[in-house]
Structures are given as structure tokens and as C-alpha cells.
Scaffold this motif. Structure first.
Motif, mmCIF file in Angstrom:
data_model
loop_
_atom_site.group_PDB
_atom_site.id
_atom_site.type_symbol
_atom_site.label_atom_id
_atom_site.label_comp_id
_atom_site.label_asym_id
_atom_site.label_seq_id
_atom_site.Cartn_x
_atom_site.Cartn_y
_atom_site.Cartn_z
ATOM 1 N N UNK A 7 -80.758 -9.859 71.850
ATOM 2 C CA UNK A 7 -80.176 -8.870 70.918
ATOM 3 C C UNK A 7 -79.050 -9.500 70.101
ATOM 4 N N UNK A 8 -78.341 -10.424 70.709
ATOM 5 C CA UNK A 8 -77.306 -11.115 69.936
ATOM 6 C C UNK A 8 -77.928 -11.929 68.795
ATOM 7 N N UNK A 9 -79.115 -12.469 69.045
ATOM 8 C CA UNK A 9 -79.823 -13.199 67.973
ATOM 9 C C UNK A 9 -80.156 -12.232 66.827
ATOM 10 N N UNK A 10 -80.638 -11.024 67.191
ATOM 11 C CA UNK A 10 -80.943 -10.010 66.161
ATOM 12 C C UNK A 10 -79.679 -9.674 65.374
ATOM 13 N N UNK A 15 -76.564 -9.618 60.605
ATOM 14 C CA UNK A 15 -75.207 -9.770 60.070
ATOM 15 C C UNK A 15 -75.191 -10.868 59.005
ATOM 16 N N UNK A 16 -75.916 -11.953 59.265
ATOM 17 C CA UNK A 16 -75.966 -13.057 58.289
ATOM 18 C C UNK A 16 -76.575 -12.575 56.971
ATOM 19 N N UNK A 17 -77.623 -11.737 57.075
ATOM 20 C CA UNK A 17 -78.264 -11.227 55.849
ATOM 21 C C UNK A 17 -77.273 -10.382 55.039
ATOM 22 N N UNK B 80 -70.164 -2.794 59.475
ATOM 23 C CA UNK B 80 -70.565 -3.804 60.459
ATOM 24 C C UNK B 80 -70.293 -3.308 61.878
ATOM 25 N N UNK B 81 -69.168 -2.614 62.042
ATOM 26 C CA UNK B 81 -68.788 -2.143 63.372
ATOM 27 C C UNK B 81 -69.809 -1.199 63.976
ATOM 28 N N UNK B 115 -78.872 1.105 56.393
ATOM 29 C CA UNK B 115 -77.790 1.853 55.736
ATOM 30 C C UNK B 115 -76.755 0.879 55.186
ATOM 31 N N UNK B 116 -76.473 -0.183 55.934
ATOM 32 C CA UNK B 116 -75.489 -1.170 55.485
ATOM 33 C C UNK B 116 -75.949 -1.897 54.229
ATOM 34 N N UNK B 117 -77.239 -2.210 54.158
ATOM 35 C CA UNK B 117 -77.765 -2.871 52.948
ATOM 36 C C UNK B 117 -77.478 -1.997 51.727
#
Lengths: 186, 434
Positions: A7-10, A15-17, B80-81, B115-117
Motif C-alpha cells: 500500500x505504501x507503493x500505491x 502521490x508522485x503523480x 494529500x492528508x 478528487x485530488x487530481x
């Protein structure tokens, strides 16, 4: 791989995107090259929705027969409009289907070809272009004054342009130089 | 993965076998487990998914209500949070073996990602090609489906992928949206790996949706008329159906489901072919002839192999050949503006329906029996309208039509019940289910 790691990979990928979206915007916005374009009045029935402002520019419609260029445009493709400052106004001086070499003092902005209108005979076509600076969210209450200035034809937009020709709206000003809205990054 | 009707029948049979002493009662659970009976959809999963959707909607409402008061940095912290929090809670529940609620929070994470996008694009006035935002969301969902792994995320990926291709088609006049097929293939592979029945349905429905959207694109690209374009939905499903019969022989529910969809589309398309316009074309396009011949050969060849494997019989092979030949002949004849084709084509449709009904009864497949019965009823009503609407008085037409409907409803329901009664369950592993 444990559940937590998977899940951290997801999370990292997603997040990177999202971070790339922001970084990409910042890189255009931070460009030191800025052009000022005059904003055109638009049809009032379609110009403002809530805090969402529609902006069109003189360079939104380009008559290619007036300008030098390669005339190899396709709908959905890109057109690179060369702008030069003449008598205090940034005006188009050339249009090409690929990035041209830039003369000193000239700025090239990239637009997407939304429409190619052919004239009679073998005349070069007119292009309807969008640059990604046509719609703009503003804080609550700031839309109406911007709308009024635009309809009077007294609104200009400062556009940051990066090396690839991508534009980002940095601020909106009246033609007398009064600042109406400044976009911030954070 | 076994079909639900097989599992229902297996449970009934097991009780009977246990009562007769043929199978020890202690083996019941192990047998059902080996057939995948324990993997059915659970109510707690449905509640959990709805719960996280409500939580997500509540969180986004809170953000929206306070949006104007927040600076951009604060907005980013919130956006993000919330996404990170959803995944952190998913980790907590999955690590403590509460998979259902853990999966629900993975879905919430995927929803927050989307939603963030949208909200980052709004915050930074990113005026990009907007279907790309949905594509990015769909890819994020697919990544979650693959890595977690998560069925809920796979369902979200398929729904979002369909939204993406629809936006490209509707707003940007894309002629053929090929990139979707790569995305779809990845989703289909995951549905197969998960051996997840709702995922199989969603995968097939997404592909059908893409085909429907792109029909005009095919026609424009290939220069085909309406009639030629409709035959795509006759030949392709028929060829796929024939090929799937080979896999049916192994009792694979994936191919059972797929072949049901394929046969349904084939019947619909064969039925509506003669409604299509011939666009005043003098003859079929050469590319269509190659397409029709190739698909017919694939369907027929698969049929021949199917006979050797006892997956189908000679009636089915004749049905495949008949459907291909009559479709090709119809396209050739209708291009010559032959208006006398309606009645023969209706007769051909009846023969196809009889083949379908016969196959449903022979293979004890309730789906095919029900489908054929419904289509037969529609066929009778249509024939009545075509043959009598302008030949008899309006009052008599509606009176007779109403009586016909009542009698048809009673008669067909009785027939369907009798036929289904002879088909207690489709044979999942006998190799003949369609």
C-alpha cells in the motif's frame, strides 16, 4: 512484500503523480519569460460560471495568411505562435507547426489547434487555438469585477511562458496597469 | 471460478447425497470450498464500501465548504492528508486481518486520488486535455488493484476507464480510441487473475461500451455503410462465442459468462441488421468482404474443432454457417436496394432463434432458453406489425395485437417454464454450456 509495503507503493505512486502535476505547473509559472496579452470580451451568456472565468485572446484566432510559417497544421495538433512586443503590445509575427528558432526578444507560445477554417481557393487557413490559459478559477467575489473589465475590453493577462512554449496565467491587470488578480503558487 | 448456478445446484445435490449416505457430512464444507462457494459477495463488504463512499463524500463536502478560507498550501495539506489517511487506515485493517473494511479504505484512497487530481487542477488552473485527468485516475485505480491487490479498485478502474473513453469520444470526436484497449486488456487480465465474477461482467460490459461508442469510428475509418458496420456485432461475437465453446469444455465460468454475452449480442445484432440503412452503396467495401470472410472462417473453424472436442454438435456448426452465409448474402443483396428482403430475412431470424432455443434446451442452459424465448416473443410482435399494420383496419389491428400479446405472454411463459424445468442447471463442467 507485506500488505503495508504494497500500500505504501500505491501511496508513493499516486502521490508522485499528483506532485508531478504541481511541479509541472510551477515550472511553467516560474518562467522568467512573461508576455502580456489583451483579453477579448466574450459572449456574456457563456463567459462566467460561478467563480470560473472564461478568457479569450487576440491570438485565440490566427489568420495564417497574414503571417509567415509552414502551414502544416492538423486539428488536435500544436501550433507555435511567435510573439514580439510592438508599440507596447505583444503581437503574433509568425506561426509554425513545430517549434521555430527564436529571434532575440521574441517569445514562442504553444497552442493546440481546435479548429482549422479553410478560406476559398488555396489560401492558408485560419486557426482556432487554445493555450491552456482560457479558463480561470478566482476567489469568491472576484469574478464579477474581472468580468466587467473584460467586457469593457480593458483587461490584460500576464502569461508566463516556458522553453517549450507552454503558458500559465500569472496575473490579470487593467490596461492602465492596475493589478486585479495575482496567481500564487502556495 | 464456478458459475453461481453450478454452486447452487452443487449445494442441493450435496444435501441429497449426504442424506443418501453417498457423501460424508463432514466433507460438505471442504467440497464447497474447493468449488469456490465461499467466495461469494458478502453483505458486510457492500456495507463497508457504501460506508467509505459516504465518508469520502463527507470529507469532500467539508473541504468544499471551507475551500475559500484555505490558502493553497493548506488545501494541499488537506488533499494529500485525506488520501494518505485513507491508505493508512487500509494498512491498519489489512494488517489486523480485517480484509473487508481494509479493501473499502483502499477504494476510499482511490476515490480521494481522483478528487485530488480534479482539485489540484482547479487550484492551479491547469487547463489540460481534461480526459487525461480521468485517465490518470483510472491508472491510479488500476495500480491499486494490481499492487494491493484490490477487487474494488479494479471495479473503479473499469468504470473510470469507460468514463475516460466516453469523454474522448463525446468531447473530442476521437474516431477510434485505441489506447483504451490497452487499459482494458490490463483490467481483463486482472479480472482473470482474481477469478472474480463481477469483475468479468464489468470487463465485458466495458468492452461492449467501447465497441458501441466506436461503431461510427470503425465505419468512418473503413468507409463502411451502416449495414456493414452492424455486421461487426454479428461476426465478432459469433467468432468469439465459437472460440469460447472450446474453453467451455473445461468448465471455465469465465468463458461461460463471456459466451453468454457474445451470444446475446449476436442475437440482437442479427435481429436489427435489416433496420440498418445501406447508405446507397452499390456494393460492399472490399475491406468488409475480407473482414466477413475472416470472421466466418474463424467461427466455422472453431466450430469444427468444437465438434471434435464434443463442445458443440453438428446443429451448432450448421447454425454458425447459416448465420455467416445469410449475413453476407443479406449485405450483398441489400446493397442492390432489393426491398423484397424483409420477409426472407425475418424467416432467417426465426431459424436462428429456433437454433438458439434448441441449443439452450439441449445444453440445459437457462440463460439461452430465457433469451431465446424473449427474442421469439419480440420477433412475433415485430412480424405482426410489419405484415399487418397497413393491411387491416386500425381498430382491428390493435384489438388483435392486444390479444396476441396476452396469448403470447401466457404461451411463452408456459413454454419457458417447461423448458427451464428440464434444465435444472447449466452444466459448468460438461463442456456444452453457452
Amino acid at each position: 512484500m507485506t500488505v503495508a509495503l504494497r500500500i505504501l507503493v500505491i501511496v508513493a505512486l499516486q502521490t508522485a503523480a499528483l506532485a508531478y502535476m504541481i511541479y509541472d505547473r510551477i515550472s511553467v509559472f516560474s518562467s522568467s519569460t512573461v508576455v502580456t496579452l489583451k483579453v477579448k470580451p466574450v459572449d456574456p451568456s457563456d463567459m462566467f460560471r460561478g467563480d470560473y472565468v472564461i478568457l479569450t485572446y487576440d491570438i485565440s484566432m490566427i489568420a495564417t495568411n497574414d503571417l509567415p510559417g509552414d502551414d502544416k497544421y492538423v486539428q488536435g495538433g500544436f501550433a507555435y505562435v511567435t510573439l514580439e512586443e510592438r508599440d507596447g503590445a505583444w503581437t503574433p509575427t509568425a506561426v509554425n507547426s513545430s517549434m521555430p528558432a527564436q529571434a532575440p526578444g521574441a517569445v514562442v507560445i504553444r497552442g493546440q489547434v481546435d479548429g482549422v477554417m479553410h478560406n476559398s481557393g488555396n489560401e492558408p487557413p485560419q486557426l482556432r487555438l487554445t493555450y491552456g490559459i482560457e479558463s480561470f478559477f478566482v476567489p469568491q467575489g472576484q469574478g464579477k469585477p474581472i468580468e466587467d473589465e473584460r467586457q469593457k475590453g480593458e483587461l490584460t493577462a500576464d502569461i508566463a511562458v516556458d522553453a517549450q512554449g507552454r503558458g500559465a496565467l500569472r496575473s490579470l491587470r487593467r490596461t492602465d496597469g492596475t493589478v486585479m488578480y495575482v496567481e500564487s503558487l502556495f | 471460478m464456478r458459475p453461481p448456478f453450478y454452486l447452487r445446484q452443487l449445494k442441493r445435490d450435496l444435501e441429497e447425497w449426504i442424506a443418501k449416505g453417498l457423501v460424508p457430512a463432514s466433507s460438505r464444507d471442504a467440497i464447497l470450498e474447493s468449488a469456490g462457494a465461499g467466495s461469494r459477495t458478502r453483505l458486510d463488504l457492500i456495507f463497508a464500501v457504501f460506508g467509505v463512499i459516504l465518508v469520502g463524500a463527507g470529507a469532500m463536502s467539508f473541504v468544499a465548504a471551507n475551500w475559500e478560507m484555505m490558502g493553497k498550501f493548506s488545501r494541499l495539506v488537506v488533499l494529500f492528508g485525506t488520501m494518505w489517511a485513507a491508505y493508512a487506515i487500509a494498512i491498519y485493517f489489512l494488517a489486523s486481518a480485517r480484509d473487508v473494511i481494509g479493501q473499502a479504505f483502499i477504494l476510499l484512497g482511490v476515490l480521494m486520488f481522483g478528487a485530488n487530481i480534479m482539485l489540484i487542477a482547479q487550484t492551479y488552473n491547469i487547463n489540460a486535455h481534461f480526459p487525461d485527468g480521468v485517465m490518470l485516475w483510472a491508472l491510479g485505480a488500476l495500480a491499486a488493484a494490481v499492487i494491493a491487490p484490490s477487487r474494488a479498485a479494479l471495479a473503479a478502474a473499469l468504470a473510470l476507464g469507460s468514463l475516460w473513453t466516453w469523454q474522448e469520444f463525446s468531447y473530442f470526436d476521437v474516431v477510434l480510441h485505441i489506447p483504451f484497449l490497452f487499459f482494458w486488456a490490463a483490467c481483463a487480465a486482472m479480472a482473470f487473475i482474481f477469478a472474480w465474477r463481477p469483475g468479468v461482467h464489468l470487463t465485458i460490459l466495458a468492452l461492449i461500451f467501447w465497441f458501441v461508442l466506436n461503431t461510427e469510428g470503425f465505419a468512418r475509418l473503413l468507409g463502411w455503410g451502416e449495414v456493414e458496420s452492424v455486421t461487426i456485432y454479428i461476426f465478432v461475437p459469433l467468432a468469439l462465442w465459437s472460440l469460447m465453446q472450446l474453453f467451455d469444455a473445461r468448465g471455465n465460468a469465465f468463458s461461460v459468462t463471456g459466451s453468454h454475452y457474445a451470444f446475446f449480442i449476436f442475437l440482437v445484432a442479427y435481429f436489427v441488421l435489416h433496420f440498418a440503412d445501406n447508405n446507397d452503396k452499390a456494393s460492399p467495401d472490399s475491406s468488409w468482404v475480407i473482414f466477413a470472410m475472416t470472421m466466418s472462417l474463424i467461427a466455422f473453424a472453431a466450430g469444427v474443432v468444437g465438434i471434435s472436442r464434443k463442445a458443440i454438435n453438428i446443429v451448432d456448426l450448421l447454425g454458425i454457417a447459416f448465420a455467416c452465409v445469410t449475413t453476407i448474402a443479406y449485405v450483398y443483396l441489400v446493397q442492390r436496394n432489393d426491398e423484397a428482403l424483409d420477409v426472407p430475412y425475418l424467416a432467417f431470424t426465426l431459424l436462428i432463434l429456433l437454433w438458439s432455443l434448441q441449443r439452450g434446451v439441449r445444453t440445459e442452459d437457462r440463460f439461452v432458453i430465457n433469451l431465446s424465448t424473449v427474442f421469439f416473443g419480440l420477433w412475433v410482435i415485430y412480424v405482426y406489425f410489419v405484415l399487418f399494420s397497413d393491411r387491416i383496419d386500425t381498430t382491428v389491428f390493435f384489438l388483435v395485437g392486444g390479444l396476441l400479446l396476452i396469448l403470447l405472454g401466457l404461451g411463452l411463459e408456459g413454454m419457458r417454464r417447461r423448458l427451464v424445468a428440464t434444465a435444472p442447471a447449466a452444466p459448468a463442467a460438461t463442456g456444452t454450456a453457452s
